[in-house]
Design an enzyme around this catalytic site. Structure first.
Site, PDB file in Angstrom:
ATOM      1  N   SER A   6       0.799  -1.216   0.015  1.00 29.04           N
ATOM      2  CA  SER A   6      -0.028   0.064  -0.036  1.00 29.04           C
ATOM      3  C   SER A   6       0.893   1.266  -0.121  1.00 29.04           C
ATOM      4  O   SER A   6       1.741   1.511   0.943  1.00 29.04           O
ATOM      5  CB  SER A   6      -0.829   0.049   1.458  1.00 29.04           C
ATOM      6  OG  SER A   6      -1.583   1.264   1.346  1.00 29.04           O
ATOM      7  N   MET A  33      -9.075   8.239  -0.405  1.00 30.48           N
ATOM      8  CA  MET A  33      -9.556   8.625   0.794  1.00 30.48           C
ATOM      9  C   MET A  33     -10.332  10.243   0.736  1.00 30.48           C
ATOM     10  O   MET A  33      -9.513  11.099   0.230  1.00 30.48           O
ATOM     11  CB  MET A  33      -8.729   8.690   2.203  1.00 30.48           C
ATOM     12  CG  MET A  33      -8.200   7.423   2.510  1.00 30.48           C
ATOM     13  SD  MET A  33      -7.191   7.489   3.828  1.00 30.48           S
ATOM     14  CE  MET A  33      -6.493   5.695   4.000  1.00 30.48           C
ATOM     15  N   GLY A 138      -8.530   4.144   7.290  1.00 30.80           N
ATOM     16  CA  GLY A 138      -8.252   5.584   7.291  1.00 30.80           C
ATOM     17  C   GLY A 138      -6.817   5.976   7.517  1.00 30.80           C
ATOM     18  O   GLY A 138      -6.409   7.110   6.921  1.00 30.80           O
ATOM     19  N   PHE A 139      -6.090   5.123   8.104  1.00 31.76           N
ATOM     20  CA  PHE A 139      -4.556   5.271   8.533  1.00 31.76           C
ATOM     21  C   PHE A 139      -4.196   3.909   8.314  1.00 31.76           C
ATOM     22  O   PHE A 139      -4.543   3.027   8.786  1.00 31.76           O
ATOM     23  CB  PHE A 139      -4.574   5.874   9.830  1.00 31.76           C
ATOM     24  CG  PHE A 139      -5.541   7.137   9.905  1.00 31.76           C
ATOM     25  CD1 PHE A 139      -4.709   8.100   9.615  1.00 31.76           C
ATOM     26  CD2 PHE A 139      -6.609   7.201  10.280  1.00 31.76           C
ATOM     27  CE1 PHE A 139      -5.622   9.407   9.481  1.00 31.76           C
ATOM     28  CE2 PHE A 139      -7.591   8.296  10.452  1.00 31.76           C
ATOM     29  CZ  PHE A 139      -6.775   9.594  10.170  1.00 31.76           C
ATOM     30  N   GLY A 140      -2.586   4.101   8.067  1.00 28.16           N
ATOM     31  CA  GLY A 140      -1.695   2.982   7.991  1.00 28.16           C
ATOM     32  C   GLY A 140      -1.195   2.761   9.397  1.00 28.16           C
ATOM     33  O   GLY A 140      -1.273   3.681  10.294  1.00 28.16           O
ATOM     34  N   GLY A 141      -0.511   1.643   9.801  1.00 27.91           N
ATOM     35  CA  GLY A 141       0.028   1.389  10.998  1.00 27.91           C
ATOM     36  C   GLY A 141      -0.842   1.228  12.028  1.00 27.91           C
ATOM     37  O   GLY A 141      -0.178   1.219  13.158  1.00 27.91           O
ATOM     38  N   GLY A 172      -4.877  -4.062   6.165  1.00 21.32           N
ATOM     39  CA  GLY A 172      -4.742  -3.479   7.571  1.00 21.32           C
ATOM     40  C   GLY A 172      -3.931  -4.409   8.749  1.00 21.32           C
ATOM     41  O   GLY A 172      -4.327  -5.511   8.902  1.00 21.32           O
ATOM     42  N   GLY A 173      -2.774  -3.886   9.226  1.00 26.35           N
ATOM     43  CA  GLY A 173      -2.121  -4.396  10.377  1.00 26.35           C
ATOM     44  C   GLY A 173      -1.211  -5.720   9.695  1.00 26.35           C
ATOM     45  O   GLY A 173      -1.130  -7.040  10.512  1.00 26.35           O
ATOM     46  N   GLY A 193       1.209  -2.241   4.226  1.00 25.18           N
ATOM     47  CA  GLY A 193       1.646  -0.870   4.055  1.00 25.18           C
ATOM     48  C   GLY A 193       3.034  -0.220   4.807  1.00 25.18           C
ATOM     49  O   GLY A 193       4.171  -0.424   4.243  1.00 25.18           O
ATOM     50  N   SER A 194       2.694  -0.250   6.049  1.00 18.54           N
ATOM     51  CA  SER A 194       3.969   0.314   6.995  1.00 18.54           C
ATOM     52  C   SER A 194       4.882  -0.936   7.086  1.00 18.54           C
ATOM     53  O   SER A 194       5.889  -0.751   7.138  1.00 18.54           O
ATOM     54  CB  SER A 194       3.376   0.565   8.254  1.00 18.54           C
ATOM     55  OG  SER A 194       2.270  -0.342   8.859  1.00 18.54           O
TER      56      SER A 194
HETATM   57  C1  DX5 Z   1      -5.955   1.745   5.824  1.00 19.77           C
HETATM   58  C2  DX5 Z   1      -5.821   1.510   4.386  1.00 19.77           C
HETATM   59  C3  DX5 Z   1      -4.688   0.446   4.300  1.00 19.77           C
HETATM   60  C4  DX5 Z   1      -3.351   0.867   4.873  1.00 19.77           C
HETATM   61  C5  DX5 Z   1      -2.765  -0.265   5.342  1.00 19.77           C
HETATM   62  O1  DX5 Z   1      -7.308   2.484   5.654  1.00 19.77           O
HETATM   63  O2  DX5 Z   1      -6.908   0.860   3.634  1.00 19.77           O
HETATM   64  O3  DX5 Z   1      -4.678  -0.013   3.033  1.00 19.77           O
HETATM   65  O4  DX5 Z   1      -2.499   1.364   3.872  1.00 19.77           O
HETATM   66  O5  DX5 Z   1      -1.619  -0.150   6.307  1.00 19.77           O
HETATM   67  P1  DX5 Z   1      -1.099  -1.068   7.405  1.00 19.77           P
HETATM   68  O6  DX5 Z   1      -0.190  -1.991   6.461  1.00 19.77           O
HETATM   69  O7  DX5 Z   1       0.263  -0.305   7.906  1.00 19.77           O
HETATM   70  O8  DX5 Z   1      -1.792  -1.381   8.259  1.00 19.77           O
END
Ligand code: DX5
Ligand code: ZN
Length: 215
Positions: A6, A33, A138-141, A172-173, A193-194
């Site tokens: 991501s 988003m 909404g957010f990564g990490g 996510g996660g 992502g992260s």
């Molecule tokens: C969150 C996003 C994810 C995000 C995942 O709303 O849909 O795609 O980038 O990030 P990680 O892998 O860090 O949880």
């Protein structure tokens, strides 16, 4: 298991370079988003269009926007291969999914952690992919929500019973610990992502997740 890095966790000032760094992954996950469905703002179709000539990966566009029907055409024209829409973001999920398919793009329905599989049962024959959110979007990490795993299992079972072909994605996660859990549950695609972009060597992280998924 297909890994979908991501770019939400990538360096936005170096997006083209960042995308090249994960070209060993078959998918590229692009989080859209709108600041309304989720409390964050990211990319529009112009960013997808700008990246398209620099990657041959499957562009997996995850729309976290209210009334996604307004933007399907724009993302299809920008070069999306898969468009994911949240069941919670539209009153007309059947119509939106049909619109995506008519645009020649693979259609995906997405469910939040608080939404049961039953909410999307009627549209499963229509979709190419189902995305089970393993965090609140909404957010990564954020930390992986283990209570969402039973929905991956439920979908894998439903797919078998109904003789359907959709792929199951989780988002996510996902990291070196949780990848095994989602693999065992039956996921086909894992967004990260992260875990990927938080490292100096994103390609190595992609390879590691793939290897761990293989067991
Ligand atoms: C969150 C996003 C994810 C995000 C995942 O709303 O849909 O795609 O980038 O990030 P990680 O892998 O860090 O949880
Ligand atoms: Zn996402």
């Amino acid at each position: 298991m297909k890994i979908a890095p991501s770019i939400l966790s990538a360096d936005f000032a170096e997006l083209k370079t960042e995308v090249k760094r994960v070209e060993n992954a078959p998918y590229l996950h692009i989080d859209i988003m709108d600041g309304q469905f989720v409390d964050n703002l990211t990319f529009g179709p112009n960013v997808v269009k700008a990246l398209r000539p620099h990657s041959s990966q499957v562009f997996d566009c995850h729309l976290m926007v209210i009334n996604p029907e307004k933007y399907i055409k724009a993302f299809a024209q920008a070069g999306a291969d898969i468009i994911g829409v949240h069941i919670e973001a539209t009153a007309h999920i059947h119509r939106v999914l049909s619109q995506i398919k008519q645009a020649g793009v693979k259609a995906e329905v997405v469910i939040n952690p608080g939404t049961p599989v039953a909410a999307i049962k009627e549209v499963l024959p229509l979709v190419d992919q189902v995305l089970v959110m393993t965090v609140d979007p909404g957010f990564g990490g954020q930390a992986f929500l283990s209570e969402t795993v039973s929905k991956v299992k439920e979908l894998a079972q439903l797919r078998l019973q109904a003789g359907l072909q959709f792929e199951i994605e989780v988002d996510g996660g996902v990291n070196a610990d949780t990848i095994k859990t989602v693999t065992a549950a039956g996921a086909d695609v894992a967004v990260a992502g992260s875990f990927v972009f938080g490292s100096d060597d994103p390609a190595k992280q992609v390879a590691l997740l793939k290897e761990l998924a293989q067991g």
